[in-house]
Scaffold this active site. Structure first.
Site, PDB file in Angstrom:
ATOM      1  N   GLU A  21       0.832  -1.204   0.000  1.00 47.61           N
ATOM      2  CA  GLU A  21       0.000   0.000   0.000  1.00 47.61           C
ATOM      3  C   GLU A  21       0.868   1.255   0.000  1.00 47.61           C
ATOM      4  O   GLU A  21       0.570   2.232  -0.695  1.00 47.61           O
ATOM      5  CB  GLU A  21      -0.914   0.026   1.230  1.00 47.61           C
ATOM      6  N   TYR A  53     -15.662  26.191  -1.577  1.00 49.08           N
ATOM      7  CA  TYR A  53     -15.535  24.730  -1.624  1.00 49.08           C
ATOM      8  C   TYR A  53     -14.498  24.258  -2.626  1.00 49.08           C
ATOM      9  O   TYR A  53     -13.969  23.164  -2.498  1.00 49.08           O
ATOM     10  CB  TYR A  53     -16.880  24.035  -1.831  1.00 49.08           C
ATOM     11  N   GLU A  73      -8.513   6.279   9.615  1.00 48.20           N
ATOM     12  CA  GLU A  73      -9.011   7.082  10.729  1.00 48.20           C
ATOM     13  C   GLU A  73      -8.136   8.323  10.914  1.00 48.20           C
ATOM     14  O   GLU A  73      -8.646   9.428  11.145  1.00 48.20           O
ATOM     15  CB  GLU A  73      -9.009   6.260  12.027  1.00 48.20           C
ATOM     16  N   LYS A  98     -12.034   3.654   1.101  1.00 50.61           N
ATOM     17  CA  LYS A  98     -10.843   2.928   0.658  1.00 50.61           C
ATOM     18  C   LYS A  98     -11.335   1.717  -0.148  1.00 50.61           C
ATOM     19  O   LYS A  98     -11.342   0.585   0.337  1.00 50.61           O
ATOM     20  CB  LYS A  98     -10.002   2.507   1.871  1.00 50.61           C
TER      21      LYS A  98
END
Length: 119
Positions: A21, A53, A73, A98
């Site tokens: 990863e 934005y 997290e 993910k």
């Protein structure tokens, strides 16, 4: 509180606990809901009195593309803190997807959703 939502922000990051990863990276998708009072901006039709934005989207992508972390997290927390730096934003909900997580069984998505406000 009013809401401004950004859905499906995509960026490539190198987050995760596994070496593959970190080396290869993967696509992360982020959904945001920003809580703010839009009345001043609406009354004066003034962008300076609301959250831009487009800038928030660029900052979120920069966080995802930035320094790798082990956990989504942690990534969600960093994104929330970046959003709360904007003056008008009082609260933010961040959902980090993910979709290519290293899971050995069929799945559609993995998400972490957090809500943070000003202290």
């Amino acid at each position: 509180m009013d809401r401004v939502a950004l859905r499906g922000l995509k960026a490539r990051g190198h987050h995760g606990v596994f070496p593959k990863e970190r080396e290869e990276g993967q696509t992360f998708v982020v959904d945001l809901v920003l809580g703010l009072d839009t009345r001043p901006a609406a009354a004066d039709d003034d962008l300076a009195k609301t959250v831009h934005y487009g800038i928030v989207a660029e900052e979120v992508v920069a966080v995802v593309e930035g320094e790798p972390v082990n956990l989504i997290e942690t990534l969600a927390e960093r994104i929330a803190q970046a959003c709360l730096k904007h003056d008008g934003v009082q609260e933010v909900e961040v959902c980090v997807h993910k979709p290519d997580a290293p899971i050995t069984v069929p799945f559609d998505d993995v998400t972490v959703t957090i809500t943070r406000g000003r202290a």
